[in-house]
Design a protein around this motif. Structure first.
Motif, short mmCIF file in Angstrom:
data_model
loop_
_atom_site.label_atom_id
_atom_site.label_comp_id
_atom_site.label_asym_id
_atom_site.label_seq_id
_atom_site.Cartn_x
_atom_site.Cartn_y
_atom_site.Cartn_z
N UNK A 1 0.88 -1.32 0.03
CA UNK A 1 -0.17 0.00 -0.18
C UNK A 1 0.70 1.05 0.02
N UNK A 2 2.14 1.09 -0.26
CA UNK A 2 2.83 2.49 -0.37
C UNK A 2 2.75 2.90 -1.98
N UNK A 3 2.92 4.06 -2.28
CA UNK A 3 2.86 4.57 -3.35
C UNK A 3 3.91 4.11 -4.37
N UNK A 4 3.41 3.72 -5.60
CA UNK A 4 4.54 3.36 -6.69
C UNK A 4 5.37 2.08 -6.47
N UNK A 5 4.53 1.22 -5.68
CA UNK A 5 4.86 -0.21 -5.29
C UNK A 5 4.17 -1.08 -6.00
N UNK A 6 4.76 -1.88 -7.00
CA UNK A 6 4.02 -2.93 -7.92
C UNK A 6 4.13 -4.14 -7.17
N UNK A 7 3.22 -5.05 -6.45
CA UNK A 7 3.45 -6.39 -6.13
C UNK A 7 2.56 -7.56 -6.96
N UNK A 8 3.34 -8.62 -7.14
CA UNK A 8 2.43 -9.79 -7.66
C UNK A 8 2.84 -10.95 -6.81
N UNK A 9 2.12 -11.92 -6.76
CA UNK A 9 2.19 -13.08 -5.87
C UNK A 9 3.09 -14.14 -6.53
N UNK A 10 4.33 -13.94 -6.57
CA UNK A 10 5.44 -14.98 -7.13
C UNK A 10 4.71 -15.42 -8.47
N UNK A 11 4.64 -14.76 -9.59
CA UNK A 11 4.09 -15.02 -10.73
C UNK A 11 5.33 -15.11 -11.81
N UNK A 12 6.71 -14.95 -11.45
CA UNK A 12 7.70 -15.04 -12.24
C UNK A 12 7.67 -16.31 -13.34
N UNK A 13 7.17 -17.58 -12.85
CA UNK A 13 7.20 -18.70 -13.74
C UNK A 13 5.90 -19.07 -14.07
N UNK A 14 4.55 -18.02 -13.82
CA UNK A 14 3.36 -18.40 -13.96
C UNK A 14 2.97 -18.06 -15.50
N UNK A 15 3.44 -18.63 -16.46
CA UNK A 15 2.69 -18.77 -17.64
C UNK A 15 2.45 -20.28 -17.90
N UNK A 16 1.40 -20.34 -18.95
CA UNK A 16 1.24 -21.73 -19.61
C UNK A 16 2.29 -22.34 -20.07
N UNK A 17 3.05 -21.66 -20.88
CA UNK A 17 4.23 -22.33 -21.41
C UNK A 17 5.48 -22.67 -20.43
N UNK A 18 5.60 -21.79 -19.53
CA UNK A 18 6.61 -22.22 -18.59
C UNK A 18 6.24 -23.41 -17.59
#
Length: 531
Positions: A272-289
């Motif tokens: 909840x700080x300004x200009x902080x982008x957070x994702x839930x460990x999606x680095x490898x989360x693609x169908x191909x990977x």
């Protein structure tokens, strides 16, 4: 009997089919990894365990896995596998470090773009019916300096993509050579210089004692004011409290985090700080990977269980299928040399020295080292193998050294193994003949030519008449058939040795009869795994 593999996490049906197509008996139970008790009950049936992140391969589970030979992790992280316990038990642990490299690198670049242009906040604002065009003033990536901490597989891809975006790329990586840096088109720098110069910093290193909090409070303070930080590697690389303070003060202009010190991350100082982008460990989360890593782990595990080929192992040297075919007899020889030394040595071993001569010196020496150490250790612990033996040797404080040299004798290649104890040095050498059979060619510096059999007898004596007759007569009178008989001596009248390959185990009474003759300094029965 076909090897049996358990898939206890959600791998694709295509990956499961790979096991079946390769002739492996596979049980696909994608929810079993979450049921610790039931998994513990059934794991003893399996030679292989294929997992993602849900299954926890703990020491307790590994110790219960009496037949387990390999654990395959579909993905790069093995935080859910007790690597030390697996190594001690002799279980190979494989991962798939390259299957999700592009996906993770792309996510890092996406996160960098998102934080540069404040895309998530701008999107949320617009969805809320606001039109705050002037509020979200971003920065360009072109001509900015990107500092890459860790220029390995994923970091190297990020470097390539960043150069394509016309960024200036500098990299800190102790293992990055100048040649590789030039190939990537980046400048290799020390960490302090990277911190001082970078407009954007992205992390691509594993979490180790050396990298933990590599962006500490102290190092964050060294960064350029207005820097933006991206972490799609591992939680724990950044001091999140210190990062939050730097964001609040404005020293750090933005951050993009896909990983956190504690996951699942339900709270964090940066939330909840300004200009902080957070994702839930999606680095490898693609169908191909996800498909790629599943297919890779199935192929790797199948190769090992069927051919002995080892790929992407974390606790054993990799051996390709081609190497396994060529090196098979040499690996067996290394085990036999170790087995001889191990059975002959009763006092604690201080050091193991291995000499590789001729063409064998160009082979996969790490695998040969493991085989030799395994042979030595099996004398006192029959359950060790090429995975567990080096771990046990290290725990015992045994040092290992290896030497290579070009062909120096009558043989195209040979291996000489020497062990050092407080009392003596003991050495043996061997080679592989053109028929693919390992042979002993030297013991204690005495040249011999000995075929290796399951049951053998080794004797030492002074070079005097009657040795051959005594050995032959004693064996014959007691129904022991001699398949092969080898003699050698240091000099006329000096020390001599005999090595007999016999058809059956030599009983204690027969050994006593030989000792009672008074002709022998030592009489030692030996056993070798020639299967």
């Amino acid at each position: 009997m076909a090897p049996k593999v358990l898939v206890s996490d959600k791998l694709s049906e295509t990956a499961v089919q790979i096991f079946r197509d390769r002739g492996i008996d596979v049980d696909f139970e994608p929810n079993l990894g979450k049921d610790k008790d039931r998994l513990l009950e059934v794991i003893g049936q399996y030679d292989g365990l294929a997992i993602r992140s849900a299954t926890k391969a703990t020491e307790k589970l590994i110790n219960a896995a009496t037949n387990l030979k390999v654990i395959g992790r579909a993905g790069i992280g093995v935080d859910n596998v007790d690597l030390n316990a697996a190594s001690k038990k002799g279980v190979i642990v494989m991962n798939t470090p390259f299957g999700n490299s592009i996906t993770t690198a792309e996510h890092a670049v996406s996160m960098m773009m998102a934080v540069a242009r404040q895309i998530p906040e701008a999107s949320a604002s617009t969805h809320a019916g606001k039109w705050e065009k002037s509020k979200f003033m971003g920065v360009e990536l072109t001509s900015k300096t990107l500092g890459v901490i860790g220029a390995g597989n994923i970091g190297g891809i990020v470097c390539d993509r960043a150069i394509g975006l016309k960024m200036k790329v500098i990299a800190y990586d102790p293992f990055l050579s100048e040649e590789r840096a030039a190939q990537l088109g980046v400048k290799k720098v020390e960490l302090d210089e990277l911190l001082e110069r970078a407009d954007f910093i992205t992390l691509h290193v594993p979490l180790t004692d050396k990298t933990r909090n590599i962006l500490s409070r102290e190092n964050i303070a060294k960064t350029k004011k207005g820097v933006r930080i991206v972490n799609c590697a591992r939680g724990g690389l950044i001091d999140e409290e210190a990062l939050a303070e730097a964001l609040k003060s404005g020293h750090v202009a933005g951050a993009a985090l896909d990983v956190f010190a504690v996951e699942p991350a339900t709270e964090s100082p940066v939330f909840n700080l300004p200009n902080v982008v957070c994702t839930p460990h999606l680095g490898a989360a693609t169908t191909e990977a996800q498909e790629n890593v599943a297919l890779q782990v199935a192929e790797q595990m199948s190769d090992y269980l069927l051919t002995g080929a080892v790929s992407n192992a974390l606790n054993m040297p990799s051996v390709t299928a081609e190497e396994a075919m060529v090196m098979g007899p040499w690996i067996k020889l290394a085990e036999h040399l170790g087995a001889f030394i191990g059975q002959m040595t009763e006092e604690p071993i201080k050091a193991i020295n291995i000499l590789y001569d001729g063409v064998v010196s160009t082979m996969n020496l790490e695998a040969l080292n493991c085989a030799a150490i395994s042979g030595i250790m099996k004398a006192s612990n029959p359950d060790v193998n090429m995975v567990s033996a080096p771990v046990i040797a290290k725990e015992r404080g045994i040092s290992l050294s290896k030497t290579t040299q070009e062909k120096s004798g009558v043989f195209d290649a040979y291996i000489k193994l020497t062990v050092v104890t407080d009392e003596r040095e003991r050495s043996i050498a061997g080679t592989v003949f053109s028929d693919g059979k390992p042979r002993f060619i030297q013991i204690k510096g005495i040249n011999i030519d000995a075929e290796i059999g399951q049951h053998m007898l080794y004797t030492t004596n002074n070079d005097v008449p009657g040795i051959i007759g005594t050995l032959g007569q004693t064996m014959g009178e007691n129904g022991v058939n001699i398949a092969n008989f080898t003699l050698g001596r240091a000099a006329v009248g000096g020390e001599a040795i005999a090595l007999l390959y016999v058809d059956d185990v030599i009983s204690d009474p027969v050994l006593k009869k030989l000792c009672d003759t008074g002709l022998f300094k030592s009489v030692k029965p030996l056993e070798f795994d020639v299967a």
